[in-house]
Design a protein around this motif. Structure first.
Motif, PDB file in Angstrom:
ATOM      1  N   GLU A 112       0.816  -1.222   0.000  1.00  0.00           N
ATOM      2  CA  GLU A 112       0.000   0.000   0.000  1.00  0.00           C
ATOM      3  C   GLU A 112       0.846   1.266   0.000  1.00  0.00           C
ATOM      4  O   GLU A 112       1.974   1.276   0.465  1.00  0.00           O
ATOM      5  N   ARG A 113       0.226   2.335  -0.470  1.00  0.00           N
ATOM      6  CA  ARG A 113       0.741   3.706  -0.386  1.00  0.00           C
ATOM      7  C   ARG A 113       2.173   3.850  -0.895  1.00  0.00           C
ATOM      8  O   ARG A 113       3.028   4.443  -0.217  1.00  0.00           O
ATOM      9  N   TYR A 138      -2.697  -7.556   8.836  1.00  0.00           N
ATOM     10  CA  TYR A 138      -1.896  -6.327   8.964  1.00  0.00           C
ATOM     11  C   TYR A 138      -0.869  -6.436  10.097  1.00  0.00           C
ATOM     12  O   TYR A 138      -0.466  -5.436  10.673  1.00  0.00           O
ATOM     13  N   ASP A 195       0.561   3.000   7.100  1.00  0.00           N
ATOM     14  CA  ASP A 195       0.343   4.105   6.153  1.00  0.00           C
ATOM     15  C   ASP A 195       1.565   5.017   6.132  1.00  0.00           C
ATOM     16  O   ASP A 195       2.073   5.396   7.202  1.00  0.00           O
ATOM     17  N   GLU A 244      -3.479   8.530  10.231  1.00  0.00           N
ATOM     18  CA  GLU A 244      -3.058   7.701   9.102  1.00  0.00           C
ATOM     19  C   GLU A 244      -2.935   8.562   7.859  1.00  0.00           C
ATOM     20  O   GLU A 244      -3.167   9.772   7.901  1.00  0.00           O
ATOM     21  N   GLY A 264     -10.010   2.625   9.021  1.00  0.00           N
ATOM     22  CA  GLY A 264      -9.918   1.679   7.906  1.00  0.00           C
ATOM     23  C   GLY A 264     -10.310   2.344   6.593  1.00  0.00           C
ATOM     24  O   GLY A 264      -9.941   3.485   6.318  1.00  0.00           O
ATOM     25  N   TRP A 265     -11.110   1.625   5.785  1.00  0.00           N
ATOM     26  CA  TRP A 265     -11.514   2.167   4.473  1.00  0.00           C
ATOM     27  C   TRP A 265     -12.607   3.231   4.600  1.00  0.00           C
ATOM     28  O   TRP A 265     -12.886   3.947   3.639  1.00  0.00           O
ATOM     29  N   GLN A 301      -9.892  10.080   1.713  1.00  0.00           N
ATOM     30  CA  GLN A 301      -8.783   9.980   2.666  1.00  0.00           C
ATOM     31  C   GLN A 301      -7.517  10.444   1.951  1.00  0.00           C
ATOM     32  O   GLN A 301      -7.267  10.040   0.809  1.00  0.00           O
TER      33      GLN A 301
HETATM   34  C1  GAL Z   1      -6.785   2.532   5.935  1.00  0.00           C
HETATM   35  C2  GAL Z   1      -5.457   2.850   5.298  1.00  0.00           C
HETATM   36  C3  GAL Z   1      -5.405   2.167   3.971  1.00  0.00           C
HETATM   37  C4  GAL Z   1      -5.604   0.680   4.216  1.00  0.00           C
HETATM   38  C5  GAL Z   1      -6.890   0.438   4.974  1.00  0.00           C
HETATM   39  C6  GAL Z   1      -7.100  -1.027   5.316  1.00  0.00           C
HETATM   40  O1  GAL Z   1      -6.921   3.176   7.166  1.00  0.00           O
HETATM   41  O2  GAL Z   1      -5.322   4.235   5.142  1.00  0.00           O
HETATM   42  O3  GAL Z   1      -4.181   2.443   3.318  1.00  0.00           O
HETATM   43  O4  GAL Z   1      -4.532   0.186   4.955  1.00  0.00           O
HETATM   44  O5  GAL Z   1      -6.902   1.175   6.167  1.00  0.00           O
HETATM   45  O6  GAL Z   1      -8.235  -1.208   6.117  1.00  0.00           O
END
Ligand code: GAL
Length: 356
Positions: A112-113, A138, A195, A244, A264-265, A301
């Motif tokens: 990610e990212r 995670y 993140d 995050e 999260g998402w 986000q």
């Molecule tokens: C978010 C985060 C995303 C991803 C997601 C997974 O908070 O910014 O990059 O990790 O959670 O639930």
């Protein structure tokens, strides 16, 4: 005539098929952002890099459906002329996940990212990303590094791991501090990093900024002069604030931070802060989103703040509107940053806007 008609239709159909996508002129936050092939831009949680007159966009290549939370392809790259930023050319997959199940970046891992910076000394492009080993949810909280000789790659994966094992923070907390118990737990094996973003300061020093300590506290770690390793100097910031999606930028002599809460998402109210140096001390400035739905950051986000390459006092908030049921369709929310009379950065919603 009777024979000409079908031929004309045929030619028209062919022309429509072969024609490039019409040139875009505006940012349409939340719309379907088509690349030069007519595909929605597949670069999520991304970052941008100016290089030789073009801006390069790197992000998570998502696949359709819920499996889009895992990496099945890798990091996708696009580019646009520096003064354009609405018409993007597909530059292909910059870093591919591995078919080898034993690789840290095996297909099905969570990657990610991703962010890319250029190291003028080694002449390498350096990519860092948040990595979760396949099948471990995670829990790994690692950072991955990859390098390339050319901006679009292919990038070669170097390694992954936790950050700065055995090394205390520059602003180490008091031993026994309840808020820092995860920091102490992780000291021997290295700090967690989820993140993340990268930031190259005006003096060329690069920093890796990441959600650490079970996402409770942000850490800011200096990179060495190759940008591929940590130096061991790092600072803790926003202790216990669960921030995050970090993004950093500089205006004048002040550094600014935009990030999110930790849900999260699902979108939440964004955060912002300022500091006299990357390492801090950081002072919070509140939610930079303003207007209807600002408590959800207009259902987005943060992922990056782009300082416009040819209009340096124009900054763009770049965010993701996640669609966890179909991540390939997650939308891009880019909005212009404005400054209030107190000097706080903020952004408001526009259905459509362009850079004047
Ligand atoms: C978010 C985060 C995303 C991803 C997601 C997974 O908070 O910014 O990059 O990790 O959670 O639930």
């Amino acid at each position: 005539m009777k024979t000409l008609l079908p031929l004309t239709c045929c030619l028209a159909a062919f022309a429509a098929f072969a024609a490039p996508s019409p040139k875009q002129t505006d940012f349409v936050p939340g719309g379907r952002w088509e690349d030069n092939n007519g595909n929605h831009i597949n670069a999520h949680g991304g970052g941008l890099l100016l290089h030789e007159g073009r801006v390069w966009w790197f992000g998570e290549h998502k696949v359709a459906g819920t499996a889009g939370n895992q990496a099945w392809v890798g990091v996708h790259c696009y580019s646009s002329p520096a003064d354009d930023l609405v018409n993007w050319r597909d530059e292909g997959i910059a870093l591919r996940v591995s078919k080898d199940p034993k690789s840290d970046i095996a297909e099905g891992c969570i990657l990610e990212r991703p962010k890319v910076i250029y190291n003028a000394k080694t002449r390498k492009f350096v990519m860092w990303f948040h990595l979760e080993l396949k099948g471990q949810g995670y829990a790994s909280a690692r950072s991955g590094v990859a390098i390339a000789d050319t901006i679009a790659g292919p990038y070669t994966f170097l390694r992954s791991g936790r950050v700065n094992p055995g090394i205390p923070a520059q602003n180490a907390p008091e031993p026994g501090s309840e808020k820092a118990k995860t920091y102490f737990r992780d000291l021997p094996g290295g700090q967690m990093a989820r993140d993340m973003t990268l930031y190259v300061d005006t003096d060329g020093t690069a920093y890796h900024i990441y959600a650490s300590e079970e996402n409770s506290t942000l850490q800011i770690a200096e990179l060495d002069d190759t940008y591929t390793k940590h130096t061991g100097r790092y600072w803790r910031a926003f202790e216990g604030r669960y921030m995050e999606a970090p993004a950093l930028f500089k205006r004048g002599d002040t550094y600014y931070f935009i990030g999110s809460g930790c849900t999260g998402w699902a979108p939440n109210a964004a955060r912002s802060a300022k500091a006299p140096a990357v390492a801090g001390p950081w002072t919070e400035l509140g939610n930079p989103a303003r207007g209807e739905n600002d408590n959800k950051t207009f259902f987005s986000q943060s992922t990056y703040v782009l300082q416009h390459p040819t209009k340096p006092d124009t900054y763009i908030y770049c965010g993701d509107r996640w669609n966890p049921k179909n991540q390939i369709d997650s939308r891009h929310i880019w909005l212009p940053i404005q400054w209030d009379p107190e000097g706080k950065p903020y952004f408001t919603w526009y259905d459509r806007w362009s850079i004047k």
